[in-house]
Design a protein around this motif. Sequence first.
Motif, PDB file in Angstrom:
ATOM      1  N   GLU A   1       0.858  -1.183   0.000  1.00 52.78           N
ATOM      2  CA  GLU A   1       0.000   0.000   0.000  1.00 52.78           C
ATOM      3  C   GLU A   1       0.896   1.235   0.000  1.00 52.78           C
ATOM      4  N   PRO A   2       0.932   1.979  -1.118  1.00 55.60           N
ATOM      5  CA  PRO A   2       1.805   3.158  -1.168  1.00 55.60           C
ATOM      6  C   PRO A   2       1.327   4.230  -0.200  1.00 55.60           C
ATOM      7  N   LEU A   3       2.139   4.521   0.801  1.00 53.16           N
ATOM      8  CA  LEU A   3       1.749   5.464   1.841  1.00 53.16           C
ATOM      9  C   LEU A   3       2.388   6.822   1.593  1.00 53.16           C
ATOM     10  N   LEU A   4       1.530   7.795   1.333  1.00 58.78           N
ATOM     11  CA  LEU A   4       1.969   9.174   1.188  1.00 58.78           C
ATOM     12  C   LEU A   4       1.235  10.019   2.217  1.00 58.78           C
ATOM     13  N   PHE A   5       1.808  11.178   2.511  1.00 57.23           N
ATOM     14  CA  PHE A   5       1.250  12.043   3.540  1.00 57.23           C
ATOM     15  C   PHE A   5       0.629  13.278   2.905  1.00 57.23           C
ATOM     16  N   SER A   6      -0.311  13.874   3.621  1.00 57.03           N
ATOM     17  CA  SER A   6      -0.917  15.107   3.144  1.00 57.03           C
ATOM     18  C   SER A   6       0.165  16.186   3.068  1.00 57.03           C
ATOM     19  N   GLY A   7       0.278  16.807   1.941  1.00 61.84           N
ATOM     20  CA  GLY A   7       1.319  17.803   1.714  1.00 61.84           C
ATOM     21  C   GLY A   7       1.689  17.819   0.250  1.00 61.84           C
ATOM     22  N   SER A   8       2.834  18.378  -0.077  1.00 55.30           N
ATOM     23  CA  SER A   8       3.264  18.475  -1.466  1.00 55.30           C
ATOM     24  C   SER A   8       4.054  17.233  -1.875  1.00 55.30           C
ATOM     25  N   VAL A   9       4.235  17.098  -3.193  1.00 61.80           N
ATOM     26  CA  VAL A   9       5.077  16.023  -3.713  1.00 61.80           C
ATOM     27  C   VAL A   9       6.481  16.133  -3.129  1.00 61.80           C
ATOM     28  N   LEU A  10       7.008  17.347  -3.087  1.00 62.29           N
ATOM     29  CA  LEU A  10       8.364  17.571  -2.586  1.00 62.29           C
ATOM     30  C   LEU A  10       8.485  17.145  -1.118  1.00 62.29           C
ATOM     31  N   ASP A  11       7.488  17.501  -0.306  1.00 61.09           N
ATOM     32  CA  ASP A  11       7.522  17.112   1.106  1.00 61.09           C
ATOM     33  C   ASP A  11       7.561  15.596   1.258  1.00 61.09           C
ATOM     34  N   ASN A  12       6.790  14.899   0.445  1.00 61.82           N
ATOM     35  CA  ASN A  12       6.741  13.443   0.549  1.00 61.82           C
ATOM     36  C   ASN A  12       8.051  12.804   0.111  1.00 61.82           C
ATOM     37  N   LEU A  13       8.649  13.321  -0.933  1.00 58.23           N
ATOM     38  CA  LEU A  13       9.909  12.757  -1.400  1.00 58.23           C
ATOM     39  C   LEU A  13      11.029  12.992  -0.389  1.00 58.23           C
ATOM     40  N   ARG A  14      10.971  14.139   0.290  1.00 61.27           N
ATOM     41  CA  ARG A  14      12.017  14.458   1.267  1.00 61.27           C
ATOM     42  C   ARG A  14      11.752  13.850   2.642  1.00 61.27           C
TER      43      ARG A  14
END
Length: 595
Positions: free
Chosen positions: A433-446
């Motif tokens: 399950e790909p887990l990403l957080f609420s925020g920008s793409v940049l925030d998630n990658l960092r």
Amino acid sequence: MGTREALLRLLRYGRPHVGVLVSAFACMAVLGVGTGAYAYLMGPALRFLLSGGTEGFGGEHAVPWLSKLPREAALWGFPLVVVLVGVVKGVGYLGQFYFMGLFAQRVVKDLRRDLFLRLTALSPSQLSKERVGDLLSRFSSDMTAVEWAAMYTVGSYLRDTLQVLVLASVALAMSPLLGGLMLAVIPLAALPASRLTRKALKGTREGQSQLGQLAGQLHEGLGGIRTIQAFNGQAAELARFSAHTQAHEKAVVGAAWARGAVPGMMEVLAAAALAGALAYAAATRAMEPAALLSLLTAVILVYQPVKDLGRVTQFAMQAGAAGERLFALLDLRHPVEDPPGVVPAPPLQQGLRLEDVHFSYGPRRALEGLTLELPVGKVTALVGPSGGGKSTVTSLLLRFEKPQSGRLLLDGVDADRYEAASVRSRFALVTQEPLLFSGSVLDNLRFGRPDATLEEVEAAARVAHADGFIRALPQGYETLIGERGVTLSGGQRQRLCIARAVLSRAPVLVLDEATSSLDPESEREVQAALAAVLPGRTALVIAHRLSTVTAADIIHVVEAGRILESGSHEELLRAGGRYAGLWTLQTSGAERGAA
């Protein structure tokens, strides 16, 4: 843990903020003295009204400094004294509410921080035993109960106890006999009040538990709304929800009845005591009217803080019940805790090894003497049917769990010698399950490397075949993707997770069923990204679809907690064993589907 122990532990959170509490207590002392002054001045006030002169301030119950003033000055001086006492009380009220509010917020802030740290420090298996809605209710309703107790109960116990002492002293100073008779009702009410308090506590504890159940069902219902509606399950869900609401109502109403009975009982006993004292004073004429009025005022005023103490006890009971639930979480410990003397794990040179590992989830055996090598610079794959123990291997490598027997070795050294967090930092995990957080793409990658430069972020995205679709988004890398990345497709979310893992620079990449939940087109996109990422890396690939692992350096077939066979894709096909059978089954099914 009992309610008393929970309350004592909650009080310890106030120790760092004792200075704020002392300031609040100083304001309460001012308030108590002002209240006592009001009671004391009632007798002179009566005299002032009846006599209209300075002689009204002399006699047995005197205000000496007023009796020495000229008549005109006294006529203005007494009202001014009353106003000044009111101003003092107002300042005391304002100060004690401000400082108690500050105290409560700081206590709850510390408690929230500790609870958040504890929850994020627990293992996934520990959290899986808890309902998400119930966990959220501990951050909301349980924390609110603690906040109200810290603000009102602690303040009331200090303020009202002080007022009781001051007013009781005034009453006893006026007449030890009458004052003692009227105040005796307070200890007489203690025994029935304690019994009612225990009944209220039981109802409060059950109400808090039912509230957690309601929050858990609400979270499940919102998460599974498609399934509920598809199976027309609204009626069944409503029946479950109604059962919890009825249980909550019964518990809360019972607790409210018990709490309400305490001040009601105090009211009756107080009225009886006052009536008896008035009858005795009238029959014996033991006191002059002005002194009797001050005595009665002090006693009447003393009953209010006593009733308030009983009323705010409900906040203490709610906080105690909430504290039991909060400390039940705070007392949990991660299965892998660092013993004294551990050191940070050194850079990985040769590889990792699980050696003769046994592991069970309760009565279910997950691994049966498994031994597994992960050489540096090689891609190792685990395949096999669901429930065979593949994901358990991931949990053990990342120190989410500890082997019940056997060892995890880093370059031949037992991992127990190293800090668990430093071992964990050697891995970058991409889950099913790909887990990403609420925020920008940049925030998630960092997320794994907050200090990464934009050039490094873009390079990682290109490796993961994500740079193209990121730049096509409305604000590119600054685009907000919503909670859990809801604005992206499954394949896009997974490629962002792969880019995040690449950017982290962790030496070992773990892909746990990273493509199993994707549609064929998204899977091809992610496979292309993995083909660019995996060569030359130390990686563990766990997969159900064998097409994902054909390029792996070594493949292990895991079933029933054991490794059945190992080799490259070609070697296993030539061996004609379990892997070859699974390959034939999957490829023939794919060919029939294409036809």
